[in-house]
Design a protein around this motif. Structure first.
Motif, short mmCIF file in Angstrom:
data_model
loop_
_atom_site.label_atom_id
_atom_site.label_comp_id
_atom_site.label_asym_id
_atom_site.label_seq_id
_atom_site.Cartn_x
_atom_site.Cartn_y
_atom_site.Cartn_z
N PRO A 8 76.53 51.96 18.64
CA PRO A 8 75.95 51.27 17.48
C PRO A 8 76.78 50.07 17.04
N ALA A 9 78.09 50.17 17.24
CA ALA A 9 78.97 49.05 16.87
C ALA A 9 78.69 47.85 17.77
N MET A 10 78.44 48.14 19.06
CA MET A 10 78.13 47.03 19.97
C MET A 10 76.78 46.41 19.62
N LEU A 11 75.88 47.25 19.14
CA LEU A 11 74.57 46.75 18.70
C LEU A 11 74.77 45.79 17.53
N ALA A 12 75.59 46.19 16.56
CA ALA A 12 75.87 45.34 15.41
C ALA A 12 76.55 44.04 15.86
N ALA A 13 77.52 44.19 16.76
CA ALA A 13 78.26 43.00 17.22
C ALA A 13 77.34 42.05 17.96
N SER A 14 76.40 42.59 18.74
CA SER A 14 75.51 41.71 19.49
C SER A 14 74.53 41.00 18.55
N ALA A 15 74.11 41.71 17.50
CA ALA A 15 73.24 41.05 16.50
C ALA A 15 74.01 39.92 15.82
N MET A 16 75.29 40.20 15.54
CA MET A 16 76.14 39.18 14.91
C MET A 16 76.30 37.97 15.84
N THR A 17 76.67 38.23 17.07
CA THR A 17 76.93 37.14 18.02
C THR A 17 75.69 36.30 18.25
N GLY A 18 74.56 36.97 18.45
CA GLY A 18 73.31 36.25 18.71
C GLY A 18 72.96 35.31 17.57
#
Lengths: 326, 269
Positions: B79-89
């Motif tokens: 879930p943290a990677m999901l959040a990070a990818s939303a942030m990065t995108g």
């Protein structure tokens, strides 16, 4: 085949150019940037269907004025009404009816020539099919049909300029603002732009332009103001300005000697005004040939002589001076 | 103030249409090169998940959630990677691309001559960023479901939460970008972004930090996003998820307001 005449604002055919309410009305308009006053209390009225020019050297306040009229720069003082509305409060409503060709092309480099027009039309809420049709017509109007699918970047300066003008027309504007429309263009490109602008004018579109080219102002403008240091120093039609601020003809004399100054003293009493330039002497007179006869009668023999009609350039330089501004 | 806010509230239909025209412009500008960039944004978090989530996870028996349950490390990290990818995108679009369009292409200088207003440009650009961010989130959630790191039902709930994360970071990034003077300033931002990525309860639970540091971590937007998404994907957070949602909504509103105010000042000279 007058295929292009229907391109812009067909509905404006036959609209009489009368003394209707002004489309643009400025009273004591001021623009300040910090301590610097770019526009210092100008009064301007632009009437429907007219081609109105702001003439002036760099830094005269032309572009600042244009930005205020374009509703992208809030006035610092005075009153400004465009199409009867307040540019600060009704910006979007006014801009919907304006076409703007800025001084520096800001075309979209990520889009093709045609996409630049269709996308821009969408900013105005023009339906997609209408946008496509108008883009095709406008590309024809500015002779860029062959480059429709090209990117913007490889276009020549003249092509970019024409595309920017076409872009300013996608919303069928009632007023088109052109900030130095032909600066930096070669003669062919300039003439093409002039010709297209003239057609727009014939269709009843109101043109407001800035320029420091006198021939441009003489060709295009019904009425103009000369600006200098943020103020209006003269106003009228090109012809009226010449009559008011210059003589009918100019006699240009070039003397062989180093200094033109020495000869100038001997020209006293000839013409209304004598102007000494480093390379020649200008005599402002009513009749150039008669004046030349008088010069020769005084025993002066200039190496070169030119008799010409007075131009807007003479007016301009007389009013704003010959000193380099920037 | 009134003249700025009031017409905005009254003219929602116009605002929606004009913001949409900004999105349309970006669709038109979408060229083949761009697709490569899009793919890289998806691949990155998957690589982190594989290398750290599963790789490092091999060395760890499991990790305790605040509610006492012990889960596999990959379940904790995903879930943290999901959040990070939303942030990065979202950030990629509203920082680098936004700044380039604003300062170098002078794109918005051309657009403000139309009825489109700075607020609508900001909203349009943010919406576009979310199209990109949402695509990343959806793809990553699909990966998570496939690997059994969450359930289909939870993934459906997690999607809007990830989109909200993107909105919050996108608008905050846009606001920051209006203060940037040159590309060099973005190095600082990238460092800040990476620091957030490492320490926002992404790989290590925030509970292990000393109290002061933990407090600092818990107010960062990525921590709140990770917290929210972990809650939704794995469960166990209780009502704190609601606070996360409010936090992210507030950040979105703040970012948009600051960004559009700054744009008004910079564009309407």
């Amino acid at each position: 085949m007058s295929k292009c005449l229907v391109v812009v604002g067909g509905h404006r055919y036959g609209r009489p150019v009368t003394s209707a309410a002004p489309l643009i009305r400025a009273r004591g308009l001021v623009k300040r940037f910090g301590d610097f006053t770019a526009v210092d209390g100008i009064d301007v009225e632009v009437r429907p269907g007219e081609a109105f020019g702001f003439l002036g050297p760099n830094g005269a306040g032309k572009s600042s004025t244009m930005r205020m009229i374009g509703c992208i720069s809030p006035p610092s003082g005075g009153e400004l009404r465009i199409l009867g509305m307040d540019p600060v409060r009704d910006g979007p409503a006014i801009r919907a009816r304006l076409g703007v060709c800025p001084q520096l092309d800001n075309l979209d480099p990520e889009l093709t020539v045609q996409e630049n027009l269709t996308t821009y039309a969408r900013y105005f809420g023009v339906p997609r099919s209408t946008a496509r049709r108008r883009a095709a017509e406008l590309l024809d109007f500015v002779q860029l049909t062959e480059r429709a699918d090209s990117r913007v970047e490889p276009l020549s300066g003249g092509m970019k300029r024409r595309l920017t003008i076409a872009r300013a027309l996608v919303n069928e504007p009632e007023i088109v603002l052109l900030d130095e429309p032909t600066t930096g263009l070669d003669p062919q490109a300039r003439h093409l732009v002039w010709e297209r602008l003239f057609r727009l004018k014939q269709q009843g579109v109101t043109l407001v332009l800035t320029t420091h080219y006198m021939d441009e102002a003489e060709q295009l403008c019904d009425r103009l103001v000369v600006m200098d240091g943020g103020r209006i120093v003269a106003e009228g039609s090109p012809r009226a300005l010449i009559e008011q601020h210059s003589t009918r003809e100019v006699l240009e004399l070039r003397f062989a000697a180093e200094s033109q100054e020495a000869f100038a003293g001997k020209l006293d009493g000839l013409g209304e005004r004598v102007e000494v330039l480093p390379d020649r002497v200008l005599l402002y007179v009513t009749d150039g040939d008669a004046a030349l006869a008088q010069v020769e009668a005084r025993g002066l023999t200039p190496a070169a002589v030119l008799v010409r009609r007075s131009s807007l350039e003479d007016v301009f330089l007389h009013l704003t001076g010959r000193t380099l501004v920037d | 103030m009134v003249t700025l806010v009031l017409p905005r509230l009254l003219d929602t239909a116009g605002t929606t249409r004009r913001s949409a025209s900004m999105v349309e412009r970006n669709v038109a500008a979408l060229k083949s090169v761009y697709w490569l960039l899009l793919i890289s944004g998806f691949v990155e978090p998957v690589l982190y998940l594989l290398s750290i989530g599963f790789g490092v996870g091999r060395l760890i028996d499991g990790i305790a959630l605040p509610d006492g349950r012990v889960v596999e490390y990959a379940v904790f990290v995903a879930p943290a990677m999901l959040a990070a990818s939303a942030m990065t995108g979202a950030l990629a679009e509203t920082t680098f691309n936004f700044f380039g369009k604003f300062k170098y292409q002078k794109l918005y200088d051309g657009i403000i001559a139309t009825p489109v207003r700075p607020f609508e440009i900001a909203l349009g650009e943010l919406s576009w960023a979310m199209v990109r961010g949402s695509a990343y989130s959806a793809a990553f959630l699909a990966v998570m479901v496939t690997m059994g790191l969450t359930t289909g039902g939870r993934a459906l709930l997690a999607f809007p939460a990830a989109v909200l994360t993107g909105f919050a970071f996108g608008s905050a990034g846009m606001a920051l970008s209006t203060f940037m003077r040159s590309w060099q300033d973005f190095d600082l931002m990238a460092s800040a972004q990476f620091t957030l990525f490492l320490f926002s309860g992404t790989f290590i639970p925030a509970e292990v930090y000393p109290a002061a540091l933990r407090w600092l971590v818990e107010v960062t937007p990525l921590y709140r996003s990770v917290h929210l998404l972990r809650d939704v994907c794995v469960g166990g957070g209780g009502w704190w998820g609601l606070a996360d949602v409010l936090y992210l909504l507030a950040l979105t509103a703040l970012g948009l307001t600051v960004a559009s105010r700054r744009m008004v000042g910079l564009l309407y000279r």
